[in-house]
Enzyme design. Structure first.
Site, mmCIF file in Angstrom:
data_model
loop_
_atom_site.group_PDB
_atom_site.id
_atom_site.type_symbol
_atom_site.label_atom_id
_atom_site.label_comp_id
_atom_site.label_asym_id
_atom_site.label_seq_id
_atom_site.Cartn_x
_atom_site.Cartn_y
_atom_site.Cartn_z
ATOM 1 N N ARG A 57 0.898 -1.156 0.037
ATOM 2 C CA ARG A 57 0.081 0.134 -0.156
ATOM 3 C C ARG A 57 0.764 1.232 -0.108
ATOM 4 N NH1 ARG A 57 -5.238 -0.791 2.683
ATOM 5 N NH2 ARG A 57 -5.504 -2.926 2.880
ATOM 6 N N LYS A 163 2.399 -19.136 7.442
ATOM 7 C CA LYS A 163 1.576 -19.462 8.539
ATOM 8 C C LYS A 163 1.027 -18.237 9.323
ATOM 9 C CE LYS A 163 3.414 -20.013 12.600
ATOM 10 N NZ LYS A 163 4.234 -18.838 13.260
ATOM 11 N N ASP A 192 6.182 -23.709 6.446
ATOM 12 C CA ASP A 192 6.314 -23.896 7.663
ATOM 13 C C ASP A 192 7.787 -23.794 7.787
ATOM 14 O OD1 ASP A 192 7.512 -25.023 10.206
ATOM 15 O OD2 ASP A 192 5.523 -25.748 10.630
ATOM 16 N N HIS A 193 8.632 -22.732 8.087
ATOM 17 C CA HIS A 193 9.970 -22.778 7.748
ATOM 18 C C HIS A 193 10.865 -23.496 8.696
ATOM 19 C CE1 HIS A 193 9.986 -20.292 11.708
ATOM 20 N NE2 HIS A 193 11.455 -20.453 11.844
ATOM 21 N N GLU A 231 12.833 -20.780 23.236
ATOM 22 C CA GLU A 231 13.188 -19.467 22.905
ATOM 23 C C GLU A 231 13.495 -18.529 24.071
ATOM 24 O OE1 GLU A 231 11.560 -18.120 19.032
ATOM 25 O OE2 GLU A 231 9.563 -18.667 20.206
ATOM 26 N N ASP A 250 0.974 -20.618 17.646
ATOM 27 C CA ASP A 250 2.017 -19.926 16.921
ATOM 28 C C ASP A 250 3.124 -21.146 16.883
ATOM 29 O OD1 ASP A 250 3.610 -17.740 16.011
ATOM 30 O OD2 ASP A 250 4.828 -17.650 17.900
ATOM 31 N N HIS A 255 5.221 -25.905 13.751
ATOM 32 C CA HIS A 255 6.337 -26.396 13.832
ATOM 33 C C HIS A 255 6.826 -27.625 14.825
ATOM 34 C CE1 HIS A 255 6.952 -22.684 12.197
ATOM 35 N NE2 HIS A 255 7.252 -21.745 13.280
ATOM 36 N N LYS A 355 8.348 -19.053 25.277
ATOM 37 C CA LYS A 355 9.209 -17.763 25.114
ATOM 38 C C LYS A 355 9.845 -17.398 26.369
ATOM 39 C CE LYS A 355 7.089 -16.129 20.910
ATOM 40 N NZ LYS A 355 8.142 -16.512 19.904
HETATM 41 C C1 BG6 Z 1 7.733 -18.407 14.159
HETATM 42 C C2 BG6 Z 1 6.966 -17.941 15.242
HETATM 43 O O1 BG6 Z 1 6.987 -19.212 13.398
HETATM 44 O O2 BG6 Z 1 8.724 -19.179 14.511
HETATM 45 C C3 BG6 Z 1 7.729 -17.139 16.132
HETATM 46 O O3 BG6 Z 1 5.772 -17.144 14.866
HETATM 47 C C4 BG6 Z 1 8.972 -17.819 16.593
HETATM 48 O O4 BG6 Z 1 6.990 -16.656 17.252
HETATM 49 C C5 BG6 Z 1 9.706 -18.325 15.357
HETATM 50 O O5 BG6 Z 1 9.840 -16.999 17.347
HETATM 51 C C6 BG6 Z 1 10.752 -19.163 15.731
HETATM 52 O O6 BG6 Z 1 11.691 -19.658 14.620
HETATM 53 P P1 BG6 Z 1 13.073 -19.805 14.773
HETATM 54 O O7 BG6 Z 1 13.566 -20.406 13.247
HETATM 55 O O8 BG6 Z 1 13.748 -18.551 15.183
HETATM 56 O O9 BG6 Z 1 13.266 -20.991 15.652
#
Ligand code: BG6
Length: 506
Positions: A57, A163, A192-193, A231, A250, A255, A355
């Site tokens: 935008r 996601k 899903d990374h 984390e 999340d 994951h 977290k």
């Molecule tokens: C994301 C979550 O998908 O993955 C985040 O939305 C999280 O909350 C993150 O911090 C963690 O990814 P990685 O690759 O740093 O473990």
């Protein structure tokens, strides 16, 4: 970069491709997508003919956008911008288009720009439509792309969805239905990374490329499995999103469930995308549903309060930006699951994520049963440590096997020892960022590492009772763990009841 360090070979170059990034002026594009594309370009893994068309935008010129993206590349790219000129060479492939994602003219203009690009370059381009937008746009964009005829070419048009895929089972189904009305499943890439991480992909290699472990990968030898994604970060600037989501949505729905599938799945017959995804979905179908009445026994939630982390005092979750001061959102979740099939009957799988835990670390730990008969006198080992295999995902990347060995000396004394494989010691190549792998796979039309609609829905189905029970009952003890601690006590009790324990985080 020499051959040894290049992740991919030039012969793997995909066909001409344009990345149309919705949310092109946003955080994900800046932090992940463009740095990953830049790194791919440095490895010569992008087609000679590629383009990035960022749509958003904001009122920006091409050069303003490029300057902004350059900052992201300097900060996040694996290879840095290196010698002057590298960025400039890459940046000339980037264009900006201002547009409202909800208005038809945006898509008409997009279609025209893609057509013009093909005309100028004299080649047909794969068109990858990437939704790097807030989730509220995920249902809008595919509809408009469909109406504008931009999804029609089944071979050349693809859509990438980040996601969260839905907020619950019903909304995930609704989103999948919109996607399916406009694209074939083979055109849809749900990211899903975690699946792009080297160590996560290595779970398949480890399990199915070695004859050693598969025979003991079952209920006869495995006592229990723990999967941890810890984390140390809080919610940062994402409080607005996170407070609506929570740890279960999340992290666990995607994951951790993916990790569970890879650890528990049956061997695939061939390295084929649908074969692998079928085997993963089978795991989710086999997970014993959690009845609402059993939620308190199988699931633990937590929220961090004020505490000390890495020697600094940090605020509690309820004081984070854009978070309600009365929030009941969980920042920690733990589950006890069973996979009801022949292989895993009776073996608990414990999942936890949170977290503001003492450090960042993700791993899968397989705890094996003790030997059936302990022939050694009790005093040989101060404490028997059953063998344990740890698949270490991050930040250490590797595998650790823990077992008993004889302590040197005239007496028979036993001590636990470890054998370690570390990526950094064994391979001279740098691991690509997960997004590099995933973007490369989208370009090459390989959906192996992406989530299929049925898998997403199966994961939501499993979690729905927990989400519902948690939504209905207000946790009275929140915050129930201090930032910098290992999470709520109840998460330890979840395992202790069966004589089990997490691996220590701190
Ligand atoms: C994301 C979550 O998908 O993955 C985040 O939305 C999280 O909350 C993150 O911090 C963690 O990814 P990685 O690759 O740093 O473990």
């Amino acid at each position: 970069m020499g051959d040894e360090m290049s992740v991919r070979q030039t012969s793997d170059q995909p066909d001409p491709t344009v990345f149309v990034i919705f949310g092109g002026a946003g955080d994900l594009t800046w932090r992940k997508l463009v740095p990953a594309l830049f790194d791919l370009s440095q490895d010569r893994s992008l087609p000679a003919d590629f383009a990035v068309l960022a749509v958003d935008r904001a009122d920006l010129s091409d050069d303003q956008l490029r300057r902004r993206l350059h900052g992201g590349v300097k900060k996040f790219s694996r290879q840095g911008t290196g010698k002057a000129g590298k960025w400039g060479e890459f940046a000339r492939h980037i264009r900006y288009q201002q547009g409202d994602f909800q208005k038809r003219p945006t898509y008409t203009a997009l279609g025209e720009r893609c057509a013009q690009l093909e005309k100028e370059r004299g080649a047909k381009f794969h068109r990858i439509f990437y939704m790097a937008t807030p989730p509220s746009m995920f249902g809008e964009i595919p509809k408009h792309l469909g109406q504008a005829g931009l999804a029609r070419d089944r071979e050349w048009a693809r859509i990438v969805v980040e996601k969260p895929i839905g907020y619950d089972l019903a909304s995930a189904r609704a989103l999948n239905a919109i996607l399916a009305a406009n694209f074939e499943e083979s055109q849809i890439f749900r990211i899903d990374h975690y699946l792009g991480k080297e160590t996560v992909q290595n779970i398949l290699a480890f399990r199915f490329a070695n004859p050693l472990f598969e025979p003991i990968w079952n209920r006869r030898y495995v006592d229990y499995v723990t999967i941890t994604v810890a984390e140390d970060v809080g919610v940062g600037h994402r409080g607005g999103y996170y407070d609506q989501a929570g740890a279960l949505r999340d992290m666990v729905q995607n994951h951790l469930m993916q990790l569970l599938c890879l650890v528990a799945m049956e061997p695939m017959v061939a390295f084929d995308a649908d074969e692998i995804r079928n085997k993963k979905v089978d795991v989710l179908h086999a997970v014993r549903p959690i009845p609402r009445s059993a939620v308190p026994q199988c699931a633990v939630r937590g929220q961090y309060g004020r505490g000390t982390l890495h020697g600094k005092s940090v605020r509690g979750y309820r004081r984070e930006d854009a978070v309600s001061p009365h929030s009941k959102t969980e920042t920690f979740a733990a589950l006890k699951l069973f996979v009801d099939n022949w292989r895993w009957q009776g073996v608990p799988f414990y999942l936890r994520t949170g977290k503001r835990l003492p450090r960042q670390f993700s791993e899968v730990a397989i705890r094996f049963r003790t030997v059936p008969h302990q022939a050694f006198p009790r005093e040989t080992g101060r404490a028997w440590h059953p063998s344990r295999l740890v698949l270490s995902i991050q930040p250490e990347e590797g595998i650790i096997m823990g077992f008993q060995a004889k302590y040197p000396g005239p007496e028979m004394r036993l001590r636990p020892v470890e054998m370690r494989f570390a990526y950094r010691d064994s391979f001279a190549v740098a691991s690509p960022d997960a997004y590099e792998t995933l973007l490369w796979d989208v370009m090459n039309n390989d959906p192996t590492l992406f989530m299929r609609a049925d898998q997403v829905e199966a994961a939501w189905r499993l979690l729905m009772p927990v989400l519902e029970v948690w939504a209905e009952s207000r946790p009275r003890n929140f915050p129930n763990y201090a930032a910098g601690s290992c999470g709520p006590k109840a998460a330890d009790e979840l395992l202790a009841r069966a004589g089990h324990a997490w691996r220590p985080i701190a």
